[in-house]
Design an enzyme around this catalytic site. Structure first.
Site, PDB file in Angstrom:
ATOM      1  N   CYS A   1       0.804  -1.238   0.000  1.00 12.45           N
ATOM      2  CA  CYS A   1       0.000   0.000   0.000  1.00 12.45           C
ATOM      3  C   CYS A   1       0.830   1.278   0.000  1.00 12.45           C
ATOM      4  O   CYS A   1       0.682   2.114  -0.897  1.00 12.45           O
ATOM      5  CB  CYS A   1      -0.929   0.024   1.209  1.00 12.45           C
ATOM      6  SG  CYS A   1      -2.206  -1.223   1.114  1.00 12.45           S
TER       7      CYS A   1
HETATM    8  N1  LIG Z   1      -3.327  -5.885   1.566  1.00 15.77           N
HETATM    9  C1  LIG Z   1      -3.343  -4.723   2.198  1.00 15.77           C
HETATM   10  O1  LIG Z   1      -2.542  -4.450   3.127  1.00 15.77           O
HETATM   11  C2  LIG Z   1      -4.365  -3.667   1.834  1.00 15.77           C
HETATM   12  C3  LIG Z   1      -4.590  -2.608   2.720  1.00 15.77           C
HETATM   13  C4  LIG Z   1      -5.509  -1.626   2.386  1.00 15.77           C
HETATM   14  C5  LIG Z   1      -6.141  -1.711   1.154  1.00 15.77           C
HETATM   15  N2  LIG Z   1      -5.910  -2.754   0.304  1.00 15.77           N
HETATM   16  C6  LIG Z   1      -6.619  -2.792  -0.968  1.00 15.77           C
HETATM   17  O2  LIG Z   1      -7.563  -3.847  -0.969  1.00 15.77           O
HETATM   18  C7  LIG Z   1      -7.689  -4.386  -2.269  1.00 15.77           C
HETATM   19  C8  LIG Z   1      -7.490  -5.880  -2.211  1.00 15.77           C
HETATM   20  O3  LIG Z   1      -6.204  -6.117  -1.681  1.00 15.77           O
HETATM   21  P1  LIG Z   1      -5.768  -7.555  -1.143  1.00 15.77           P
HETATM   22  O4  LIG Z   1      -4.423  -7.337  -0.528  1.00 15.77           O
HETATM   23  O5  LIG Z   1      -6.851  -8.207  -0.350  1.00 15.77           O
HETATM   24  O6  LIG Z   1      -5.587  -8.330  -2.544  1.00 15.77           O
HETATM   25  P2  LIG Z   1      -5.327  -9.880  -2.754  1.00 15.77           P
HETATM   26  O7  LIG Z   1      -4.611  -9.975  -4.045  1.00 15.77           O
HETATM   27  O8  LIG Z   1      -4.731 -10.501  -1.543  1.00 15.77           O
HETATM   28  O9  LIG Z   1      -6.792 -10.496  -2.913  1.00 15.77           O
HETATM   29  C9  LIG Z   1      -7.613 -10.286  -4.013  1.00 15.77           C
HETATM   30  C10 LIG Z   1      -8.465 -11.519  -4.235  1.00 15.77           C
HETATM   31  O10 LIG Z   1      -9.371 -11.234  -5.302  1.00 15.77           O
HETATM   32  C11 LIG Z   1      -9.502 -12.413  -6.096  1.00 15.77           C
HETATM   33  N3  LIG Z   1     -10.023 -12.033  -7.399  1.00 15.77           N
HETATM   34  C12 LIG Z   1      -9.379 -11.428  -8.430  1.00 15.77           C
HETATM   35  N4  LIG Z   1     -10.245 -11.180  -9.440  1.00 15.77           N
HETATM   36  C13 LIG Z   1     -11.456 -11.608  -9.032  1.00 15.77           C
HETATM   37  C14 LIG Z   1     -12.745 -11.601  -9.595  1.00 15.77           C
HETATM   38  N5  LIG Z   1     -12.969 -11.105 -10.816  1.00 15.77           N
HETATM   39  N6  LIG Z   1     -13.779 -12.107  -8.888  1.00 15.77           N
HETATM   40  C15 LIG Z   1     -13.564 -12.612  -7.654  1.00 15.77           C
HETATM   41  N7  LIG Z   1     -12.373 -12.656  -7.062  1.00 15.77           N
HETATM   42  C16 LIG Z   1     -11.323 -12.161  -7.743  1.00 15.77           C
HETATM   43  C17 LIG Z   1      -8.112 -12.999  -6.109  1.00 15.77           C
HETATM   44  O11 LIG Z   1      -8.151 -14.370  -6.454  1.00 15.77           O
HETATM   45  C18 LIG Z   1      -7.664 -12.747  -4.668  1.00 15.77           C
HETATM   46  O12 LIG Z   1      -7.987 -13.827  -3.832  1.00 15.77           O
HETATM   47  C19 LIG Z   1      -6.684  -3.626  -3.137  1.00 15.77           C
HETATM   48  O13 LIG Z   1      -7.317  -2.531  -3.762  1.00 15.77           O
HETATM   49  C20 LIG Z   1      -5.710  -3.103  -2.123  1.00 15.77           C
HETATM   50  O14 LIG Z   1      -5.072  -1.929  -2.570  1.00 15.77           O
HETATM   51  C21 LIG Z   1      -5.044  -3.755   0.627  1.00 15.77           C
END
Ligand SMILES: NC(=O)c1ccc[n+]([C@@H]2O[C@H](COP(=O)([O-])OP(=O)(O)OC[C@H]3O[C@@H](n4cnc5c(N)ncnc54)[C@H](O)[C@@H]3O)[C@@H](O)[C@H]2O)c1
Length: 440
Positions: free
Chosen positions: A268
């Site tokens: 992030c």
């Molecule tokens: N990880 C962090 O620390 C954090 C913190 C704040 C915000 N965010 C934001 O949250 C969002 C998600 O981050 P994350 O770390 O959980 O990502 P991640 O990659 O860990 O998880 C995303 C999930 O979405 C699934 N996916 C992808 N395309 C899909 C679809 N079309 N339909 C259903 N599932 C699908 C993937 O298989 C995966 O399991 C991002 O925008 C990120 O910037 C993340």
């Protein structure tokens, strides 16, 4: 409440478990069948402290599917927690979110009654009122504000403490298209948070801007403290620990993230800062502060490399303790430890690495540039200089015997000033806690 959660990754899986453990009926959706199967078997699909405990506490209220229609028809609110990767111009792309909204909207055509779509992914300010709303209205045939609510509600979590951060947030940030959607989401958080946090309700664009503003303010603070550490290392008698502790006592400033250690990393902070600067540029506003923050962050690897080389004094073997971008997570995205290991190996040094959780992820990036070992002790035993780059608690327990040398002295560059004081003064050890000449 019946909730669906699209994306069962690092954020989506913990959120699903938190909601289900608090009595909500939750159905998760993911394209990754392994994650769907894990949830249906009652197992955590990602590594995160307390996640398994909450899944265990969900008692059949948490299921998962690959089928959007099943999830949408079986819920009243949908959380969209999908990746929004940074594109070549440094801004977040909404392509996965938009793709998913097509499936959500198509399913909504077959559902009666009010439904809220809540975007949790980090998006560029202007996205929700722009392409997200357009995609949702086009696919669902509904108008936002009537029988469809649209919210923007990001989570403020850090990997390694996601569950804790969700249960005890400083605030809930809630952008809403209309009061009804905001009330629905507020009522969920009243049940899921254990600390009754302030709920900051606002329009969509203010919430989008608030999200990246919080992160970029924190990165500014980190770079500020690192700049202070750099100054202290050159100013006789100065000690960044003493200075930041006192500076942080001022209630206008606060002590959190004011440490003076190494640069920020992870999925992030680095990208949020870049996107914030790009946003300012695109609007004709001055992005100098965000850009300076990044420049200082990029400089940290050079600063550590110079310090390590000085301590090596011609010797060749460096040990890196800590490859995850922060403790308690296996995530190595933009990790300073990984970057440093690669950088030192590229300079022709022999680099041994160890991390309690992130070793295999890091080795995918580092490949045969470095040597992986199975314990902190082995890493210390093999090295002329050890750099503690991640503040894992287990590094405090490394026995003094690991630092003993038949001849010469091992040097330790302790970026987090983590080692117990007794260890710092063992005879064979030349200790440098970052941010003070006096400690070397
Ligand atoms: N990880 C962090 O620390 C954090 C913190 C704040 C915000 N965010 C934001 O949250 C969002 C998600 O981050 P994350 O770390 O959980 O990502 P991640 O990659 O860990 O998880 C995303 C999930 O979405 C699934 N996916 C992808 N395309 C899909 C679809 N079309 N339909 C259903 N599932 C699908 C993937 O298989 C995966 O399991 C991002 O925008 C990120 O910037 C993340």
């Amino acid at each position: 409440m019946r909730a669906s959660v699209i994306g069962l990754g690092k954020l989506g899986a913990p959120l699903s478990a938190v909601l289900a453990s608090k009595g909500h009926q939750v159905i998760g959706v993911d394209i990754n069948l392994l994650f769907v199967d894990a949830i249906n078997q009652g197992k955590a699909p990602v590594e995160e402290p307390r996640l398994q405990e909450l899944i265990d506490a969900s008692k059949g209220r948490l299921t998962a599917t690959t089928n959007y229609e099943k999830a949408i028809l079986g819920s009243d609110i949908t959380f969209v927690i999908l990746p929004t990767p940074t594109d070549e111009n440094g801004i977040f792309t909404n392509k996965y979110v938009i793709e998913s909204l097509k499936s959500i909207g198509t399913a909504l055509r077959r559902k009666e009654g009010y439904h809220v779509v809540n975007i949790t992914s980090t998006v560029m300010p202007g996205s929700c009122e722009g392409e997200i709303r357009a995609a949702l209205e086009a696919s669902s045939g509904r108008s936002v504000g009537k029988d469809l609510g649209l919210c923007y509600n990001p989570e403020f979590i850090a990997l390694g403490s996601v569950v804790q951060d969700m249960l005890y947030p400083d605030m809930i940030l809630l952008g809403e298209s209309d009061p009804r959607s905001g009330e629905m989401l507020e009522s969920i958080y009243k049940t899921s948070c254990e600390n009754n946090p302030p709920i900051m309700r606002m329009n969509l664009v203010n919430a989008e801007l608030t999200k990246i503003s919080v992160n970029t303010f924190v990165t500014t603070k980190i770079s500020y403290a690192n700049m202070l550490a750099d100054i202290c290392e050159r100013l006789p008698g100065a000690d960044v620990e003493v200075v930041t502790t006192a500076v942080g006592m001022d209630s206008r400033i606060g002590r959190k993230y004011l440490k003076g250690a190494i640069g920020y990393g992870g999925p992030c902070f680095p990208r949020d800062n870049v996107a914030f600067a790009k946003l300012a540029h695109s609007l004709g506003a001055k992005p100098d502060l965000a850009e300076a923050t990044d420049r200082l962050n990029n400089y940290q690897i050079d600063r550590l490399t110079a310090a390590a080389k000085k301590m090596l004094a011609g010797r060749r073997h460096v040990g890196i303790l800590g490859l995850s971008y922060k403790p308690n997570t296996p995530v190595v995205e933009e990790s300073q430890g990984v970057e440093l290991a690669a950088h030192l190996a590229d300079e022709g040094l022999t680099v041994t690495v160890y991390d309690p959780l992130a070793l295999s992820n890091a080795m995918v990036e580092l490949k045969d540039k470095v040597i992986a070992v199975g314990s902190a002790e082995d890493c210390v035993k093999s090295a002329d200089v050890v750099i503690i780059s991640t503040a894992w608690a287990e590094f405090k327990q490394i026995p003094a015997s690991a630092f003993a040398r038949k001849e010469g002295r091992i040097a330790v560059l302790d970026c987090w000033r983590l080692l117990p004081t007794e260890l710092q003064s063992v005879a064979d050890l030349h200790y440098m806690g970052i941010g003070a000449i006096g400690r070397t």
